[in-house]
Structures are given as structure tokens and as C-alpha cells.
Design a protein around this motif. Sequence first.
Motif, PDB file in Angstrom:
ATOM      1  N   ILE A 415       0.858  -1.186   0.000  1.00 20.29           N
ATOM      2  CA  ILE A 415       0.000   0.000   0.000  1.00 20.29           C
ATOM      3  C   ILE A 415       0.888   1.228   0.000  1.00 20.29           C
ATOM      4  N   ASP A 416       0.877   1.939  -1.106  1.00 21.41           N
ATOM      5  CA  ASP A 416       1.781   3.086  -1.290  1.00 21.41           C
ATOM      6  C   ASP A 416       1.186   4.327  -0.621  1.00 21.41           C
ATOM      7  N   VAL A 417       1.725   4.686   0.543  1.00 20.91           N
ATOM      8  CA  VAL A 417       1.262   5.850   1.303  1.00 20.91           C
ATOM      9  C   VAL A 417       2.431   6.829   1.423  1.00 20.91           C
ATOM     10  N   PRO A 418       2.412   7.952   0.667  1.00 20.61           N
ATOM     11  CA  PRO A 418       3.563   8.872   0.660  1.00 20.61           C
ATOM     12  C   PRO A 418       3.958   9.379   2.041  1.00 20.61           C
ATOM     13  N   SER A 419       2.973   9.603   2.922  1.00 22.94           N
ATOM     14  CA  SER A 419       3.300  10.126   4.249  1.00 22.94           C
ATOM     15  C   SER A 419       4.129   9.135   5.067  1.00 22.94           C
ATOM     16  N   CYS A 420       4.162   7.878   4.633  1.00 29.62           N
ATOM     17  CA  CYS A 420       4.967   6.859   5.319  1.00 29.62           C
ATOM     18  C   CYS A 420       6.275   6.602   4.568  1.00 29.62           C
ATOM     19  N   GLY A 421       6.681   7.531   3.727  1.00 28.67           N
ATOM     20  CA  GLY A 421       7.835   7.333   2.858  1.00 28.67           C
ATOM     21  C   GLY A 421       9.094   6.887   3.566  1.00 28.67           C
ATOM     22  N   ARG A 422       9.360   7.461   4.751  1.00 24.34           N
ATOM     23  CA  ARG A 422      10.611   7.124   5.433  1.00 24.34           C
ATOM     24  C   ARG A 422      10.578   5.725   6.041  1.00 24.34           C
ATOM     25  N   PHE A 423       9.406   5.084   6.061  1.00 26.04           N
ATOM     26  CA  PHE A 423       9.295   3.711   6.552  1.00 26.04           C
ATOM     27  C   PHE A 423       9.190   2.714   5.388  1.00 26.04           C
ATOM     28  N   ARG A 424       9.391   3.201   4.177  1.00 26.47           N
ATOM     29  CA  ARG A 424       9.146   2.353   3.015  1.00 26.47           C
ATOM     30  C   ARG A 424      10.417   2.172   2.170  1.00 26.47           C
ATOM     31  N   ASP A 425      11.515   1.863   2.839  1.00 27.33           N
ATOM     32  CA  ASP A 425      12.761   1.636   2.107  1.00 27.33           C
ATOM     33  C   ASP A 425      12.673   0.412   1.208  1.00 27.33           C
ATOM     34  N   PHE A 426      11.717  -0.463   1.504  1.00 27.15           N
ATOM     35  CA  PHE A 426      11.565  -1.688   0.709  1.00 27.15           C
ATOM     36  C   PHE A 426      10.849  -1.429  -0.619  1.00 27.15           C
ATOM     37  N   ALA A 427      10.186  -0.267  -0.756  1.00 30.05           N
ATOM     38  CA  ALA A 427       9.309  -0.026  -1.912  1.00 30.05           C
ATOM     39  C   ALA A 427       9.976  -0.266  -3.266  1.00 30.05           C
ATOM     40  N   PRO A 428      11.233   0.170  -3.480  1.00 27.83           N
ATOM     41  CA  PRO A 428      11.847  -0.045  -4.808  1.00 27.83           C
ATOM     42  C   PRO A 428      12.022  -1.511  -5.175  1.00 27.83           C
ATOM     43  N   PHE A 429      12.017  -2.409  -4.171  1.00 29.99           N
ATOM     44  CA  PHE A 429      12.256  -3.827  -4.452  1.00 29.99           C
ATOM     45  C   PHE A 429      10.980  -4.580  -4.814  1.00 29.99           C
ATOM     46  N   ILE A 430       9.809  -3.979  -4.569  1.00 26.53           N
ATOM     47  CA  ILE A 430       8.555  -4.704  -4.795  1.00 26.53           C
ATOM     48  C   ILE A 430       8.387  -5.126  -6.261  1.00 26.53           C
ATOM     49  N   PRO A 431       8.691  -4.260  -7.259  1.00 24.07           N
ATOM     50  CA  PRO A 431       8.587  -4.733  -8.649  1.00 24.07           C
ATOM     51  C   PRO A 431       9.522  -5.917  -8.931  1.00 24.07           C
ATOM     52  N   GLU A 432      10.706  -5.944  -8.306  1.00 20.59           N
ATOM     53  CA  GLU A 432      11.640  -7.061  -8.515  1.00 20.59           C
ATOM     54  C   GLU A 432      11.097  -8.335  -7.880  1.00 20.59           C
ATOM     55  N   VAL A 433      10.458  -8.191  -6.728  1.00 21.28           N
ATOM     56  CA  VAL A 433       9.829  -9.352  -6.081  1.00 21.28           C
ATOM     57  C   VAL A 433       8.712  -9.902  -6.974  1.00 21.28           C
ATOM     58  N   ALA A 434       7.965  -8.994  -7.613  1.00 29.93           N
ATOM     59  CA  ALA A 434       6.884  -9.421  -8.513  1.00 29.93           C
ATOM     60  C   ALA A 434       7.434 -10.214  -9.686  1.00 29.93           C
ATOM     61  N   VAL A 435       8.554  -9.763 -10.218  1.00 27.85           N
ATOM     62  CA  VAL A 435       9.180 -10.484 -11.341  1.00 27.85           C
ATOM     63  C   VAL A 435       9.649 -11.870 -10.881  1.00 27.85           C
ATOM     64  N   PHE A 436      10.171 -11.943  -9.657  1.00 30.03           N
ATOM     65  CA  PHE A 436      10.661 -13.227  -9.135  1.00 30.03           C
ATOM     66  C   PHE A 436       9.555 -14.276  -9.091  1.00 30.03           C
ATOM     67  N   PHE A 437       8.324 -13.852  -8.764  1.00 37.04           N
ATOM     68  CA  PHE A 437       7.214 -14.803  -8.623  1.00 37.04           C
ATOM     69  C   PHE A 437       6.276 -14.816  -9.837  1.00 37.04           C
ATOM     70  N   VAL A 438       6.696 -14.225 -10.949  1.00 29.04           N
ATOM     71  CA  VAL A 438       5.781 -14.045 -12.074  1.00 29.04           C
ATOM     72  C   VAL A 438       5.267 -15.378 -12.625  1.00 29.04           C
TER      73      VAL A 438
END
Length: 513
Positions: A415-438
Amino acid sequence: MELRICHKSQLIFNAVTILSLLISSVSSNTNAGAINHVLTLDHHNFSQAASDNDFLVVQFYAPCEKMHRLMCEYVEKLAPEFEKAASLLSDHDPPIVLAKIDGSADDNKELADQFDVTGYPTIVVLKNGVTGFNYYAGPRKADGIVTTLKRLIRHPSTEIKNVTHAMSLIDGDRISVVGMFPIFSGEAFENFTLVANELMFELWDYDFFHTMDAGSLLPRGDELYITIPSLRFFKPYDELFDESENFQVRDMKDFIIESSIPLVSDKNTPDKIMSWLSQLSAEQVTLYVDFECEDFKSFKFNLQNVAAQYKGKGLWFYLADPRIDHEDVFKYDGLRLDQLPVIFIYNNYGSRYMKSNLKPEDILPWINEYKDGKLKPYLRSQPIPETNNEPLKVVVADSLQDMVLNSQKNVLLDIDVPSCGRFRDFAPFIPEVAVFFVDDDDIMVARLDGTTNDIPKDIFDISDCDTLYFRSANGTLISYDGNATKEDIITFIVNNRLKYFLHQLAESVTLDG
């Protein structure tokens, strides 16, 4: 020839130098003659200034380099207006003295704390020394400051003596509070004066009056011979006046505030009243309608009637044309002009309720259904994508049930919530995780935009910025609190899928046994 040219150049240089000095001298003399009407105070001279002046208006400010840029703009805009107001009031009798203090200076910190200064600029008004003070809440332009301070230095209430006086004082376009007394003494009169003195600083655009002759002087209300104290509240809207005979201090304040609130507010409602409304525990009902549509009068009439029926029952009503008012809020709530008329409720638990393409006669039944708990909350949603073929699937509010909550798959939802940006260091990896399980038919990785889609708060608790969830195929929902790496997220998915698989296997063995 060269000597003559050089000589002319020297003459020109000398002349320019002398002229510059003369201009500088004139400018210096002019500046020296300018009078600064705002006193500059600090911890050394403040107490003396407060003692010497019966009516002292102090602006606490801070230099721009110590503030956020937006706060700096407020201080910079106020400074010349404050100085101009001080100049206009310099000859006022009795004296009205304006002063300023740098509240950010270390030596003045104790002063700033004494007046609970938490932001800049903050203006306080001191009457008769430092024993008591009020915050100034009036206009910030020079003329408005002057008018308001002249009112604040007077007695809080003005006596109405005759009809001409009443007609000149009670303005049909303003709010007036009139205390009616058989004599100007006693507990009721003292409490009225106390309340008028307190509220005049908050309600700087209200007028307070007192009289012994309501029957022949006041423009609205029953003609009466005053035998007991009574309070009459005049307003330019709704029923035009309210009355009370309760002169307890707290009850008088509540009566004045409640009488101020219109049955239906709109963009012309004073800011102070809107501020009160925003602080009420009542829930906001907004009717969005085109003010130029042929049914507008019917909509307004029906809304007024519904507001009257629900007065004091936990709702307050607002009427808006989203083309000219509340446009940003209208769009933020995911509403469109082709849905007009729209009625919308924000409740105290963060949920929204909406009905579009409304008819005037629909207002009351819909409000009744809401109060009876028969309506489902409205979830703001982006359109469901026509194609959704990328490894990272797109989820919107309208597809959340089908794609996630009722899915037969194991789903990782970000769930992409900009106000929680500093707690979302994992966000850039989510597309890569999606590719891993495609190529894994049992697992789906998806993302929901939390800025344009409402999130069911009873299911996902993002108040602590838990924005990554795994929902197993059996319905178990778990938030991710591991490290912000692709490998850890993949391990999290695999482990929780394994738990689901083992759970299913155990159930199967139990059934077979």
C-alpha cells in the motif's frame, strides 16, 4: 591633449563623488527623521513597558533564518502593517501602544514561554499590566488592526439608550449580542460583562450591547418590559434572533457559539464560525450542487428543513458548488461534476458516505438511513485498469475484494502511502519481487495507491505505517516488519506460503484419518 582629457575626467569624478555624498547625506537625514512607532522590547525592558502602558499590544516574531519559509512570509507581511497601524494609533486617546519582541532569542525565551508562544507571529494584548492577557485573533492588515484595537480598548459592551442609537449600532449584516437588564448591576450583569470581555478577543467582529428598554429599542423579538435579565442574539441568517435567560458564564458562552452556527453553512460563513464547526464532534454533511441548476432553490430549501430537523443531533450541514467552492476537496474525494448533485458525509471514524445524482426529495430519507446505520461506506477508488498484465499487479479500492481479500492466491500487497515514505525503504524492491514470482500461479504481488484509493481501516492498520501485507490463500493477514531487502521479502512470502501449505496438509491428514 591627454592632460586636458585627464583633467576633465578628474573634474567629472570629483563632481560625481560630491553629488553622491550629498545624496547620501540627504538620505541619511531623511531616515534619521523617520519615526518607528513600534516599540522594540526584550527581557530587560518588557516589564517596565507593560507597567507604563495600560493597553499594550505585543507581537512575538522571529528572524526568517530561524523559521520555515512559509512562516517567514507571515512575519514579513505583518511587519509593515503592524508599523502602519502603530503610526495610525500614535495619537489615540487613551493610548494604544504596539511593540515587538524577538521570541526566538535565547534571552527572551522565558518571555515567550510566559505567553505560551508556539509559533510566529503571535500577538498578545495586555490590559493593565502583565497579570492577564488575551491572544489577538483579528485582521492582519493595518486598517483592520486599528479598527479592532479601538474596539478592544473600549468597555466590552455599549449601552443602547434610544431608538436612533439602537438603529445605528445594531447592524443587520453583523452579529450582535444584547443583554437586557432591569438594572445594570447584580450577578447577571457582571457575568454578561465578563463574557463580553472574554469573547470580544475571540469574536472580534461581534458587537456586544446592553439596555434597560428592549420593548421599544430592539429591532427584532417580542416587545417586553424587562423584569428579569434576558439575552438576545441577533444574526443576519436563519431565524434572525435567539433568546436565553441563562446567565451562567459557561452557558452564556455555549449559547452564543451555538446561536452563531448557521443551519446550513456555505463559502460566505465567517472563518471563525467555520473554525468552531471543525472542532465540533458533529459530523459534516455536504451537499454539492450547481447553484445555477433549475432545482437549486428546492435543494437549498430541503437541506434547510433537514438541517432544522437534525439541529443538535450530531450533524452540521454545508452547501457548496464545486465549480467555485471546495473544488480541491471535491476532486480529492474522487467525485466528478457529472455526478452532481452529490450528498456526502464524513463521519467521526474516518468513513465517508455518498449518494450521487440526487433529487431534492432524496435528502431526508438518505440522511435517515445514514443515522439508522443502513448505508455502506463509500470508498474512493481509481478506475479498475482495463489491462493488468505486468508482473506487479495494480489494485484499486473497487478491486480490492476480488483481487486480494477474496483471492484464492497468496497475495503480497504493497500500500503506497507517501506520508509513510521514510518507513518504506523496501518499496523499490517490490517490482523485482513481482518479477521473481511471475511464473508462480499461487502467488501474486500487487500495489495499491493509498493517495487516490480509500483503504479499509478495519482491515489494514496503516496508522503506524505498516504498509506491506501478506494475505494467505486461507485468509490470514500478516504485516511485514522485516528488513528492507528483496531477499528478506521473498523469504517472508515463501515462509508464509509454506505455513499455509502445511496448514492445509494437516487439515487434509486430519480429514483422511
